[in-house]
Design a protein around this motif. Structure first.
Motif, short mmCIF file in Angstrom:
data_model
loop_
_atom_site.label_atom_id
_atom_site.label_comp_id
_atom_site.label_asym_id
_atom_site.label_seq_id
_atom_site.Cartn_x
_atom_site.Cartn_y
_atom_site.Cartn_z
N SER A 1 0.92 -1.60 -0.15
CA SER A 1 0.01 0.06 0.25
C SER A 1 0.68 0.96 0.27
O SER A 1 1.60 1.44 0.48
CB SER A 1 -0.94 0.28 1.63
OG SER A 1 -1.62 1.13 1.25
N LYS A 2 0.47 2.49 -1.36
CA LYS A 2 1.23 3.64 -0.75
C LYS A 2 1.09 4.20 0.28
O LYS A 2 1.73 5.34 0.93
CB LYS A 2 1.16 3.74 -2.77
CG LYS A 2 1.40 3.40 -3.06
CD LYS A 2 0.85 3.91 -4.33
CE LYS A 2 1.25 3.61 -6.11
NZ LYS A 2 0.86 4.37 -7.25
N ALA A 3 -0.38 4.38 0.73
CA ALA A 3 -0.29 5.21 2.51
C ALA A 3 0.25 4.82 3.94
O ALA A 3 0.75 5.67 3.72
CB ALA A 3 -1.85 4.54 2.59
N THR A 4 0.48 3.13 3.57
CA THR A 4 1.43 2.55 4.36
C THR A 4 2.69 3.17 4.38
O THR A 4 3.76 2.91 5.35
CB THR A 4 1.50 0.96 4.11
OG1 THR A 4 -0.44 0.94 4.25
CG2 THR A 4 2.38 0.53 5.40
N VAL A 5 3.12 2.62 3.19
CA VAL A 5 4.33 3.59 2.73
C VAL A 5 4.56 5.22 3.05
O VAL A 5 5.72 5.50 3.96
CB VAL A 5 4.89 3.36 0.91
CG1 VAL A 5 6.65 3.81 1.09
CG2 VAL A 5 5.22 1.76 0.35
N ALA A 6 3.63 5.92 2.62
CA ALA A 6 3.93 6.78 2.95
C ALA A 6 3.94 7.35 4.85
O ALA A 6 4.53 8.45 5.55
CB ALA A 6 2.47 7.89 2.57
N ARG A 7 3.25 6.60 5.18
CA ARG A 7 2.89 6.37 6.91
C ARG A 7 4.54 6.05 7.52
O ARG A 7 4.54 6.73 8.50
CB ARG A 7 1.58 5.73 7.42
CG ARG A 7 1.42 6.11 9.06
CD ARG A 7 1.74 7.63 9.49
NE ARG A 7 1.09 7.55 11.07
CZ ARG A 7 1.05 8.63 11.50
NH1 ARG A 7 1.43 9.44 11.11
NH2 ARG A 7 0.74 7.91 13.04
N ALA A 8 4.73 4.79 7.06
CA ALA A 8 6.39 4.56 7.53
C ALA A 8 7.18 5.63 7.32
O ALA A 8 8.00 5.74 8.00
CB ALA A 8 6.77 3.41 6.89
N GLU A 9 6.78 6.37 6.20
CA GLU A 9 8.04 7.22 6.02
C GLU A 9 7.97 8.31 7.00
O GLU A 9 8.92 8.74 7.42
CB GLU A 9 8.13 7.50 4.72
CG GLU A 9 9.08 8.58 3.75
CD GLU A 9 9.02 9.09 2.41
OE1 GLU A 9 10.42 9.39 2.15
OE2 GLU A 9 7.49 9.08 1.88
N GLU A 10 6.84 9.00 7.03
CA GLU A 10 6.47 9.80 7.58
C GLU A 10 7.18 9.41 9.24
O GLU A 10 7.38 10.61 10.37
CB GLU A 10 5.16 10.28 7.86
CG GLU A 10 4.56 11.20 9.17
CD GLU A 10 3.27 11.45 9.42
OE1 GLU A 10 2.57 12.79 9.47
OE2 GLU A 10 2.45 10.54 8.84
N LEU A 11 7.32 8.42 9.94
CA LEU A 11 7.41 7.81 11.09
C LEU A 11 8.94 8.05 11.48
O LEU A 11 9.51 7.30 12.18
CB LEU A 11 6.14 6.94 11.63
CG LEU A 11 5.42 7.21 11.46
CD1 LEU A 11 4.31 5.61 11.88
CD2 LEU A 11 4.95 8.16 12.96
N GLY A 12 9.75 7.66 10.46
CA GLY A 12 10.40 7.70 9.96
C GLY A 12 10.89 5.73 9.97
O GLY A 12 11.78 5.65 10.46
#
Length: 182
Positions: A67-78
Motif C-alpha cells: 500500500s502506498k498509504a502505508t509507505v507514506a505513513r512509515a516514511e513519515e514516522l521514520g
C-alpha cells in the motif's frame, strides 16, 4: 497468563512487530478513482512510536499487502527501513526480521487482528490481539487490547511495554523535554 507473568515476559522484549491494516488502521480501505487509496491512522499511535523510539526499541510494520498509504505513513514516522509488505506469507518475512534484529521469538511482541497473522502469533513470545480482532486470533493472544485497531491499540501496547521495562517516564522526558511528574 496473569498480569504479573505478562509484565515479566515484557521485560525481555527487544522489538515490537505489528500488522498494519486492522491494527494501525480501522481495517477499512477507501479507494477512489486513479487508484487513490486512503487509510485512517491514529495520531496516538504516532506519539507512542515516538516514545518507543526514545527507548531505542525497534518497531516493524509487517503488512499482508502493499500500500502506498502505508509507505507514506512509515516514511513519515521514520520507519521505512522497518516496513515489510509481504503478501499473505508473513512468516517468511518474520524470519528475515528476526535475523535483521538478531532476536529470538521470546523477545518479540507481535500485534495482529486477522487469520493471516496466526502463523506469526504462534511463533512469538508475546502474541497480542487488538480488541476487535478475529476470534481465532484472540484465542492465541496473551493480551487483548482495550482499544480497537486504528483507535490507539499500538499506543496501548507501547505504554504497557515501556511501563513493564521501567522506561516510560524516561521516554516521555526525551520526547517532550519536560519531566513526566512535577
Amino acid at each position: 497468563m496473569n498480569k504479573d507473568e505478562l509484565m515479566d515476559k515484557l521485560k525481555k522484549v527487544k522489538i515490537i512487530i505489528t500488522d498494519v491494516d486492522g491494527v494501525l488502521t480501522d481495517g477499512y480501505l477507501y479507494i477512489g478513482s486513479n487508484d487513490l487509496e486512503l487509510k485512517k491512522f491514529n495520531v496516538f499511535d504516532g506519539a507512542g512510536i515516538a516514545l518507543l523510539k526514545a527507548a531505542s526499541i525497534p518497531l516493524v510494520f509487517l503488512s499482508g499487502r502493499y500500500s502506498k498509504a502505508t509507505v507514506a505513513r512509515a516514511e513519515e514516522l521514520g520507519l521505512l527501513d522497518n516496513l515489510y509488505q509481504s503478501g499473505h506469507a508473513k512468516i517468511e518475512e518474520y524470519q528475515k526480521i528476526k535475523e535483521k534484529f538478531k532476536v529470538s521469538d521470546d523477545e518479540i511482541v507481535y500485534i495482529g487482528d486477522d487469520i493471516i497473522d496466526i502463523p506469526v502469533l504462534r511463533k512469538v513470545g508475546i502474541p497480542i490481539a487488538v480488541n476487535n480482532a478475529n476470534d481465532e486470533v484472540k484465542k492465541l493472544a496473551v493480551y487483548i487490547t482495550r482499544k480497537n485497531g486504528g483507535e490507539g491499540a499500538l499506543r496501548e501496547v507501547i505504554e504497557l511495554l515501556l511501563n513493564a521495562k521501567g522506561l516510560f517516564e524516561k521516554s516521555f522526558e526525551k520526547v517532550t523535554h519536560a519531566p513526566y511528574r512535577e
